[in-house]
Write an enzyme that holds these catalytic residues in place. Structure first.
Site, mmCIF file in Angstrom:
data_model
loop_
_atom_site.group_PDB
_atom_site.id
_atom_site.type_symbol
_atom_site.label_atom_id
_atom_site.label_comp_id
_atom_site.label_asym_id
_atom_site.label_seq_id
_atom_site.Cartn_x
_atom_site.Cartn_y
_atom_site.Cartn_z
ATOM 1 N N LYS A 195 -4.159 -3.387 8.663
ATOM 2 C CA LYS A 195 -5.498 -2.807 8.577
ATOM 3 C C LYS A 195 -6.553 -3.866 8.295
ATOM 4 O O LYS A 195 -6.339 -4.782 7.493
ATOM 5 C CB LYS A 195 -5.542 -1.759 7.461
ATOM 6 C CG LYS A 195 -4.618 -0.572 7.668
ATOM 7 C CD LYS A 195 -4.706 0.370 6.481
ATOM 8 C CE LYS A 195 -3.779 1.567 6.649
ATOM 9 N NZ LYS A 195 -3.848 2.468 5.475
ATOM 10 N N THR B 233 -7.183 2.688 0.089
ATOM 11 C CA THR B 233 -6.855 1.299 0.417
ATOM 12 C C THR B 233 -7.975 0.313 0.127
ATOM 13 O O THR B 233 -7.789 -0.681 -0.568
ATOM 14 C CB THR B 233 -6.459 1.192 1.901
ATOM 15 O OG1 THR B 233 -5.329 2.016 2.151
ATOM 16 C CG2 THR B 233 -6.133 -0.243 2.273
ATOM 17 N N ASN C 247 -12.846 4.236 1.561
ATOM 18 C CA ASN C 247 -12.640 3.626 2.878
ATOM 19 C C ASN C 247 -13.887 3.797 3.750
ATOM 20 O O ASN C 247 -14.188 2.959 4.602
ATOM 21 C CB ASN C 247 -11.440 4.255 3.578
ATOM 22 C CG ASN C 247 -10.119 3.849 2.946
ATOM 23 O OD1 ASN C 247 -10.043 2.856 2.227
ATOM 24 N ND2 ASN C 247 -9.073 4.609 3.204
ATOM 25 N N ARG D 93 -9.344 -3.390 6.659
ATOM 26 C CA ARG D 93 -9.842 -3.285 5.294
ATOM 27 C C ARG D 93 -8.906 -3.938 4.282
ATOM 28 O O ARG D 93 -9.345 -4.404 3.237
ATOM 29 C CB ARG D 93 -10.093 -1.824 4.923
ATOM 30 C CG ARG D 93 -8.942 -0.863 5.133
ATOM 31 C CD ARG D 93 -9.387 0.549 4.781
ATOM 32 N NE ARG D 93 -8.387 1.571 5.064
ATOM 33 C CZ ARG D 93 -8.377 2.303 6.172
ATOM 34 N NH1 ARG D 93 -9.324 2.106 7.095
ATOM 35 N NH2 ARG D 93 -7.460 3.218 6.378
ATOM 36 N N ASP E 2 0.833 -1.198 0.000
ATOM 37 C CA ASP E 2 0.000 0.000 0.000
ATOM 38 C C ASP E 2 0.874 1.257 0.000
ATOM 39 O O ASP E 2 1.886 1.323 0.705
ATOM 40 C CB ASP E 2 -0.885 -0.012 1.252
ATOM 41 C CG ASP E 2 -2.118 0.840 1.095
ATOM 42 O OD1 ASP E 2 -2.214 1.570 0.088
ATOM 43 O OD2 ASP E 2 -2.988 0.786 1.983
#
Length: 219
Positions: free
Chosen positions: A165, A82, A103, A167, A42
């Site tokens: 994370k 992301t 997000n 997500r 990322d």
């Protein structure tokens, strides 16, 4: 299209195609690969590869020298955050199809802002201190590559994702993964969701390698 819009997908592509070359080598001995690894970096700008490749000696150097390198790959849509990007990578579809548009966004039906992995029916399952949260892939409207892999194998394939994370881990995993783990910055614990369930191996590893043991260290 601005370069910043190209960079993330561009890096992801040459990583994924390297995996394809490994699969091809594996097929000499077996009709099916035994392990598929999808690595997502990322916020890694496209020019970082040229800028830092002379410092790489291991896995990243191998990716550059032996993998396919797509220099003009791009996200053909506005939001490259992301959750959106990971959903696009994992499903091969765009936000208009997979349903992850940012997000977080305003849900007109619920009358409130929601996150991309928010699921009121899910509960946080902690591998350490008690954690709060309700996360799953229920807002992802299509199956991921991992979901299809499990379906095609009749459930024999095992799918595991890991990220800082929620997500990131959830969008790559999809709806039916065996183990999905991320770090909860509020409790300081590694956690998963009741949708996926805890994995005994992860629990043992976390207990043997607590996060706070690395506080203050230089990586």
């Amino acid at each position: 299209m601005p370069r910043v819009k190209r960079c993330a997908f561009w890096v992801f592509c040459f990583i994924l195609v390297l995996a394809g070359s490994v699969w091809a080598q594996t097929r000499k001995d077996s009709s099916r690969p035994k392990l598929v690894v999808v690595l997502v970096v990322d916020q890694m700008r496209a020019d970082y590869v040229d800028q830092f490749r002379h410092q790489w000696t291991g896995g990243l150097r191998r990716l550059v020298e032996h993998g396919a390198w797509f220099r003009q790959a791009a996200y053909p849509y506005l939001s490259t955050h992301t959750c959106v990007g990971h959903a696009t990578i994992s499903t091969g579809t765009f936000p208009s199809t997979h349903g992850i548009i940012d997000n977080s966004w305003w849900d007109r039906t619920a009358g409130k802002a929601v996150t991309c992995t928010e699921d009121p029916d899910a509960k946080a399952v902690s591998y350490g201190p008690t954690a709060k949260g309700s996360e799953s892939a229920q807002r992802l409207l299509v199956p991921t590559f991992a979901d299809e892999l499990r379906a095609q194998s009749g459930g024999a394939s095992r799918v595991v994702t890991f990220s800082i994370k929620a997500r990131s881990a959830i969008m790559l995993a999809g709806h039916r993964a065996d183990g999905v783990t991320w770090h909860d910055d509020r409790s300081g614990a590694w956690v998963t969701s009741s949708v996926y369930g805890a994995v005994p191996f992860v629990e043992k590893f976390v207990q043997a390698h607590p996060v706070d043991a690395d506080y203050g260290k230089t990586w």
